[in-house]
Design an enzyme around this catalytic site. Structure first.
Site, PDB file in Angstrom:
ATOM      1  N   LYS A   1       0.872  -1.241   0.086  1.00 47.83           N
ATOM      2  CA  LYS A   1       0.110   0.144  -0.110  1.00 47.83           C
ATOM      3  C   LYS A   1       0.801   1.269   0.064  1.00 47.83           C
ATOM      4  O   LYS A   1       0.580   2.087   0.833  1.00 47.83           O
ATOM      5  CB  LYS A   1      -0.902  -0.002   1.344  1.00 47.83           C
ATOM      6  N   ARG A   2       1.828   1.297  -0.852  1.00 51.11           N
ATOM      7  CA  ARG A   2       2.672   2.481  -0.963  1.00 51.11           C
ATOM      8  C   ARG A   2       1.982   3.739  -1.775  1.00 51.11           C
ATOM      9  O   ARG A   2       1.111   3.449  -2.357  1.00 51.11           O
ATOM     10  CB  ARG A   2       4.015   2.181  -1.736  1.00 51.11           C
TER      11      ARG A   2
END
Lengths: 314, 314
Positions: free
Chosen positions: B108-109
């Site tokens: 979840k960058r």
């Protein structure tokens, strides 16, 4: 003292500046001497990059630790070099804490439930550097998944005297795509801001601020002023100064009347100062640390001359 | 074949299931034998945890590689153990790719400009595992910062035959806080969905889907059906099956008429199957891999019996 923002404000008062130095190592921008030395002591280009980042950031920390209250390593640049890069990030955080700096790990994490707990537990050391493996005082987090996904971070932050900076209004040109969408007259970033402010109501420190901060870009000065007023208990992290185009007048709205309540970040403008025309005539490449020092002092002076943060120096 | 979703759909067609196995190692849930062996070969508890995660995930990969098209390691659990944990994550991704699995790194960058480029370059290996240090086929990303911050990820994904899964409607109880806010009759998650779908218009593969996917939780079946219709070129990653409470009927709306277009994820329900009452009577703790296999096969069968994904088996 176990409250993040009390610790932060003590550091700001001690250094008499709200300047925050971002640590954004980029291999193609590093001093050649640092990269060459790293290559000579490592076997692979990946290890060399990681070692060079460690050395470069450590030397910046030595320069800026007496001057500023805090540093903000950007996780992405370290993660580029795999586990070796992650080791360098861990070393840099430790080095900065040992140098007496507040460390904000800029990793923009966010996930649900027990996954959020895992991130919080791993990054938020807070007052005791040994309380988390990454040893940071504070972490940047992303709110998109919802209020419930911020709560595990908030819980650990309060328990450990750590801080959070929730993305509210970011500094990029396209920040408005989603953040400015308006529902019943309220933009999304204000809605996120209200949630952040609500976390601080029962965790306010002696300084009048809670430990849950907000990221608000200096590139949007009107929104910065608006959010400062709307979030009186929320410490702000203000990126966008320097290479992203904002100056001291653009960040003025982030402070309270005492010159507190905001950290102003500059990364590239300080890290690679000797490559900047403003300093490249004065300093040779091998004098890059002197250029870092000069750029940091210039930033401190600009903030002191042109913003309410100047009251810190009076 | 260099298009992410073409590669993914080929793997789904080969295994005849859209089941995705999440790799969520948690030290207190691991088989005691795996943890004891890791402790005996390492000097610190951190190294033991990392080594145990590596071993545990590798053995799950051995079990599930013939059965499912893809796995999804959750970065948070590995990052909990610092650089050693990150090394284990890198090993696990490599191991899964070598076993012929598509690997979605669930990290979840999200960040701005050149920082987003750094993440994209580091995680999105795509078709060639050697193209990125973390070697993933695809990465989960967070859209809050704006469309412009997704573009560096999209660019690298298209260049390398990699995939993205943008958070659109997440599976947590509080997903609605921000994602359901409505502007001019359109909820935020639909607005994000429209941006994601737009990225796929000019990058559609032979399978009819583009490489830019969306995360849509199975815990919200109405929204899942709505988004499947609204995003016809967007592959979906659907978490929430199993331990988060959704069953096969809840995920049915995620598929197209061919049973394609969605991966259904189960993590804890498979990883720790032998701790589940459904399997604990049948399998002793030392038979945990057989429980993992049974739980995976049961999930595949449930999806085949109750959803359009069943057409894959006909």
């Amino acid at each position: 003292m176990n409250h993040y923002t009390d610790r932060l404000h003590a550091a700001i008062a001690d250094r008499k500046t709200p300047a925050l130095v971002g640590l954004d190592p980029r291999l193609d921008q590093l001093p050649e001497s640092v990269v060459a030395a790293a290559r000579s002591r490592t076997a692979t280009e990946t290890d060399a990059a990681a070692s060079a980042f460690d050395e470069f950031c450590s030397r910046i920390i030595d320069v800026v630790a007496p001057l500023v209250p805090a540093v903000k390593p950007q996780a992405a640049f370290f993660e580029q070099y795999g586990p070796a890069g992650c080791q360098a990030l861990q070393n840099v955080i430790r080095k900065a804490r040992n140098a007496g700096l507040i460390v904000i790990c800029d990793a923009k994490r966010g996930d649900i439930g027990s996954t959020a707990e895992a991130y919080a537990s791993a990054y938020l050391a807070g007052a005791d550097p040994d309380a988390a493996i990454w040893a940071a005082d504070a972490l940047t987090v992303n709110p998109y998944l919802g209020k419930d996904t911020l709560e595990p971070f908030v819980k650990v932050a309060i328990e450990r005297g750590a801080g959070l900076y929730v993305l509210v209004r970011t500094s990029n040109p396209g920040a408005a795509t989603f953040q400015d969408r308006e529902t019943d007259g309220q933009k999304l970033y204000r809605c996120v801001g209200d949630v952040v402010e609500s976390f601080n109501v029962e965790s306010t420190g002696a300084c009048g601020y809670g430990p849950i901060g907000a990221v608000v870009g200096a590139t949007y000065p009107a929104e910065l002023t608006e959010l400062r007023a709307a979030m009186p208990r929320t410490p702000l992290l203000v990126p966008g100064f320097g290479s992203q185009g904002a100056g001291a007048s653009e960040v003025a709205g982030g402070f309270d009347a005492k010159g507190l309540g905001a950290l102003i970040n500059s990364s590239r403008g300080i890290n690679f100062a000797w490559r900047n025309a403003r300093y490249s005539e004065q300093f040779a490449p091998e004098e890059w640390e002197q250029a870092v020092e000069a750029a940091t002092k210039d930033m401190i002076k600009e903030l002191a001359d042109s913003t309410p943060a100047g009251v810190l120096q009076s």
